[in-house]
Motif scaffolding. Structure first.
Motif, PDB file in Angstrom:
ATOM      1  N   VAL A 198       0.836  -1.210   0.000  1.00  0.00           N
ATOM      2  CA  VAL A 198       0.000   0.000   0.000  1.00  0.00           C
ATOM      3  C   VAL A 198       0.869   1.257   0.000  1.00  0.00           C
ATOM      4  O   VAL A 198       0.604   2.211  -0.745  1.00  0.00           O
ATOM      5  CB  VAL A 198      -0.953  -0.022   1.214  1.00  0.00           C
ATOM      6  N   LEU A 199       1.923   1.260   0.818  1.00  0.00           N
ATOM      7  CA  LEU A 199       2.813   2.423   0.837  1.00  0.00           C
ATOM      8  C   LEU A 199       3.522   2.590  -0.499  1.00  0.00           C
ATOM      9  O   LEU A 199       3.720   3.724  -0.973  1.00  0.00           O
ATOM     10  CB  LEU A 199       3.840   2.284   1.968  1.00  0.00           C
ATOM     11  N   GLY A 200       3.886   1.489  -1.133  1.00  0.00           N
ATOM     12  CA  GLY A 200       4.538   1.579  -2.434  1.00  0.00           C
ATOM     13  C   GLY A 200       3.625   2.199  -3.482  1.00  0.00           C
ATOM     14  O   GLY A 200       4.055   3.067  -4.258  1.00  0.00           O
ATOM     15  N   ILE A 201       2.363   1.768  -3.513  1.00  0.00           N
ATOM     16  CA  ILE A 201       1.403   2.344  -4.469  1.00  0.00           C
ATOM     17  C   ILE A 201       1.178   3.822  -4.154  1.00  0.00           C
ATOM     18  O   ILE A 201       1.128   4.666  -5.062  1.00  0.00           O
ATOM     19  CB  ILE A 201       0.078   1.570  -4.429  1.00  0.00           C
ATOM     20  N   ALA A 202       1.033   4.134  -2.870  1.00  0.00           N
ATOM     21  CA  ALA A 202       0.793   5.520  -2.472  1.00  0.00           C
ATOM     22  C   ALA A 202       1.967   6.423  -2.847  1.00  0.00           C
ATOM     23  O   ALA A 202       1.779   7.540  -3.344  1.00  0.00           O
ATOM     24  CB  ALA A 202       0.523   5.588  -0.967  1.00  0.00           C
ATOM     25  N   LEU A 203       3.185   5.950  -2.619  1.00  0.00           N
ATOM     26  CA  LEU A 203       4.363   6.749  -2.957  1.00  0.00           C
ATOM     27  C   LEU A 203       4.497   6.927  -4.467  1.00  0.00           C
ATOM     28  O   LEU A 203       4.828   8.006  -4.953  1.00  0.00           O
ATOM     29  CB  LEU A 203       5.618   6.090  -2.383  1.00  0.00           C
ATOM     30  N   SER A 204       4.217   5.870  -5.205  1.00  0.00           N
ATOM     31  CA  SER A 204       4.271   5.970  -6.662  1.00  0.00           C
ATOM     32  C   SER A 204       3.256   7.000  -7.159  1.00  0.00           C
ATOM     33  O   SER A 204       3.565   7.828  -8.029  1.00  0.00           O
ATOM     34  CB  SER A 204       4.000   4.602  -7.290  1.00  0.00           C
ATOM     35  N   ALA A 205       2.042   6.949  -6.597  1.00  0.00           N
ATOM     36  CA  ALA A 205       1.014   7.924  -6.983  1.00  0.00           C
ATOM     37  C   ALA A 205       1.450   9.346  -6.638  1.00  0.00           C
ATOM     38  O   ALA A 205       1.285  10.274  -7.440  1.00  0.00           O
ATOM     39  CB  ALA A 205      -0.300   7.590  -6.288  1.00  0.00           C
ATOM     40  N   ALA A 206       2.028   9.527  -5.456  1.00  0.00           N
ATOM     41  CA  ALA A 206       2.457  10.864  -5.033  1.00  0.00           C
ATOM     42  C   ALA A 206       3.536  11.419  -5.948  1.00  0.00           C
ATOM     43  O   ALA A 206       3.625  12.643  -6.154  1.00  0.00           O
ATOM     44  CB  ALA A 206       2.955  10.820  -3.591  1.00  0.00           C
ATOM     45  N   HIS A 207       4.356  10.550  -6.511  1.00  0.00           N
ATOM     46  CA  HIS A 207       5.431  11.011  -7.394  1.00  0.00           C
ATOM     47  C   HIS A 207       4.933  11.351  -8.792  1.00  0.00           C
ATOM     48  O   HIS A 207       5.728  11.749  -9.654  1.00  0.00           O
ATOM     49  CB  HIS A 207       6.544   9.964  -7.460  1.00  0.00           C
ATOM     50  N   SER A 208       3.631  11.237  -9.031  1.00  0.00           N
ATOM     51  CA  SER A 208       3.083  11.752 -10.282  1.00  0.00           C
ATOM     52  C   SER A 208       3.119  13.277 -10.298  1.00  0.00           C
ATOM     53  O   SER A 208       3.114  13.900 -11.355  1.00  0.00           O
ATOM     54  CB  SER A 208       1.643  11.262 -10.478  1.00  0.00           C
ATOM     55  N   ASN A 209       3.141  13.861  -9.114  1.00  0.00           N
ATOM     56  CA  ASN A 209       3.227  15.317  -8.992  1.00  0.00           C
ATOM     57  C   ASN A 209       4.653  15.703  -8.598  1.00  0.00           C
ATOM     58  O   ASN A 209       5.502  14.852  -8.334  1.00  0.00           O
ATOM     59  CB  ASN A 209       2.226  15.812  -7.944  1.00  0.00           C
ATOM     60  N   HIS A 210       4.906  16.983  -8.511  1.00  0.00           N
ATOM     61  CA  HIS A 210       6.204  17.465  -8.040  1.00  0.00           C
ATOM     62  C   HIS A 210       6.431  16.993  -6.606  1.00  0.00           C
ATOM     63  O   HIS A 210       5.499  16.915  -5.799  1.00  0.00           O
ATOM     64  CB  HIS A 210       6.254  18.991  -8.073  1.00  0.00           C
ATOM     65  N   VAL A 211       7.663  16.686  -6.281  1.00  0.00           N
ATOM     66  CA  VAL A 211       8.050  16.353  -4.915  1.00  0.00           C
ATOM     67  C   VAL A 211       9.075  17.392  -4.495  1.00  0.00           C
ATOM     68  O   VAL A 211      10.236  17.343  -4.895  1.00  0.00           O
ATOM     69  CB  VAL A 211       8.633  14.926  -4.820  1.00  0.00           C
TER      70      VAL A 211
END
Length: 533
Positions: free
Chosen positions: A509-522
């Motif tokens: 779940v954390l991996g999917i969430a982090l991947s999704a978050a990296h669709s935007n600027h970090v």
């Protein structure tokens, strides 16, 4: 310095065995409720839907997603314990379509024709918010009879935000797509109207502001469904439909084609570190998660089963020891971790967290918050020592941090500790809870006790006799109420998190969430507000 965590867990211990059995029980209860959400309106209405030659909402999602792609469903238990069906007649989640991570919103027409109730409204708005903050394209799989009219007073005003959010996403260059499989009428007609792309299914899509009866009443005009809002009319006459689909599978093919032609790319960096599996069995997380949330556990044991290679570079390990902070990676994404160790946050922990959050922002590193907190410490010594100032520093740091936050409630999230550990009010990109977790302003016993003390003091100050028996009855009633309201099912039903998860799925779940978050600027914040020193 990064080291490999060494687990001290003993699976033969009685506490481990008790925890494991308790987690199995709560997960069995969760599975039962998830099954109810999947069942939608039940076998009768699902069969009737199939008999009409139509796919179920989850079948549409499955065909839309890439082969073997994961689907992180959100708010599965929305509306649990209410008058509405578990799941709230809509399915939302994050999945990969044509190689692109997207937010999917699918009406379940087997539940009162997919009508929107107050919980499905909240669920839809949260999905759109997740799409906006993480910069994820949105695919609406539309078949809804509109608003649940008996609850219109709770829907009408707020439901307009769906259209507001859809057009805002478009203005941010975040694509929105509507695949219309059935009714999309009245206000719902604005969903394909507001989306960048609209696909409509022949002889099934019905997109109009007013149906035949309303048109007859309002204008005296006779018209049928197809003339008013059929796919062919919108494709050939009104121009609302960008694509005409001959059937549902064709609509799904067209939806995948649209996403494939977006030429989408992420703005955040790709994973940069080795994504090797942890050294320890994630199944053991069931024995770590506490049966009794008052019993502390070492969050390093959780990290050893979640982070890449069980590697963890701890920050300030000898100071503020009831909060564990440090650097790791999950599926190759670098992260900073804040994890409660013994529940209470003292001044040292608050200051340690503030410094660590600022360091993460300086290096543009996402933060993972693992909650298990009873809040900030109280008492004369701590008040005089500045716990309010120090807690404020931590909350200030969390509130002003701009790197992605992903939060998981492992066991307990009480009091202002919920705020300091990036609870819902502090806008984590995504937030989940282990199935046995609790959330409330404080524990049930403590809350009931506080009210009892206040009542006793009030009686004494006014010269009234204190009714001990009545107080005991009230304490029992309040304890039962708070225990119910802090239960994970109650909490997730109201969308105070984005879903309950099996502890063993935490890494995924954390991996999917982090991947999704990296669709935007970090990117982290380079300046903070005033800190009360």
């Amino acid at each position: 310095m990064t080291t490999v965590l060494s687990s001290q867990l003993r699976t033969s211990d009685e506490t481990y065995q008790q925890n494991y059995k308790a987690q199995e029980q709560i997960l069995a209860e969760l599975d039962e409720q998830v099954a109810a959400a999947i069942a939608g309106g039940g076998p009768r209405y699902q069969q009737r839907h199939h008999d009409r030659g139509r796919l179920l909402a989850r079948e549409r999602i499955e065909l839309l997603l890439d082969r073997d792609a994961s689907f992180l469903e959100l708010s599965t238990l929305a509306a649990w314990g209410s008058q509405f069906v578990v799941g709230a007649s809509v399915i939302t989640g994050i999945g990969v379509v044509s190689g692109v991570e997207c937010v999917l919103i699918a009406h379940d027409p087997t539940v009162r024709g997919g009508a929107m109730n107050p919980y499905s409204l909240k669920k839809t708005l949260r999905a759109l918010e997740i799409a906006r903050v993480n910069r994820l394209p949105v695919i609406n799989l539309v078949e809804s009879g509109g608003a649940d009219l008996p609850t219109q007073s709770e829907l009408f005003v707020h439901a307009g935000k769906i259209f507001h959010d859809l057009t805002e996403l478009s203005s941010l260059a975040i694509p929105t797509i509507a695949l219309v499989f059935g009714n999309s009428t009245a206000g719902g007609a604005y969903v394909p109207g507001m989306c960048d792309y609209a696909v409509m299914v022949d002889r099934q899509a019905k997109v109009f502001l007013g149906g035949p009866p309303l048109v007859k009443m309002a204008t005296g005009e006779d018209a049928d469904d197809e003339e008013l809002g059929g796919a062919a009319m919108h494709a050939k006459v009104s121009g609302l439909a960008d694509h005409f689909a001959v059937d549902e599978r064709d609509a799904i093919r067209l939806g995948r084609q649209i996403v494939g032609e977006l030429h989408w790319h992420k703005l955040g960096p790709a994973p940069t570190l080795p994504a090797d599996e942890p050294l320890y069995d994630p199944d053991e997380l069931l024995g770590i998660a506490p049966a009794d949330i008052k019993v502390p556990f070492d969050p390093r044991e959780v990290l050893a089963r979640v982070v890449d290679g069980s590697r963890f570079g701890e920050y300030k390990p000898l100071w503020g020891t009831s909060l564990v902070t440090g650097w790791a990676s999950i599926h190759g994404y670098p992260v900073g971790v804040l994890a409660n160790a013994r529940g209470v946050l003292f001044s040292e922990e608050a200051k340690k967290a503030s410094e660590f959050i600022q360091l993460a922002n300086q290096t543009d590193t996402p933060l993972v918050f693992l909650q298990n907190t009873t809040g900030y410490m109280v008492g004369k010594h701590y008040e005089q020592g500045g716990i309010i100032k120090d807690g404020s520093k931590m909350i200030n740091s969390v509130a002003n941090s701009t790197v992605p936050h992903i939060t998981v409630n492992l066991a307990a999230s009480f009091g202002a500790g919920n705020y300091g550990m990036s609870g819902r009010a502090y806008d984590p990109r995504l937030m989940f809870s282990w199935a046995g977790a609790k959330l409330a302003v404080m524990g049930a016993t403590q809350l009931a006790g506080v009210l009892s003390i206040v009542a006793r003091q009030s009686a004494e100050s006014s010269g009234r006799a204190f009714d001990v028996e009545a107080d005991e009855r009230q304490r029992a009633a309040i304890e039962a109420q708070i225990a119910e309201e802090s239960h994970s099912f109650f909490v997730t039903a109201r969308l105070y998190d984005d879903g309950l998860i099996d502890p063993r799925d935490t890494r995924t779940v954390l991996g999917i969430a982090l991947s999704a978050a990296h669709s935007n600027h970090v990117a982290g914040r380079r300046g903070y507000g005033v800190f009360r020193m």
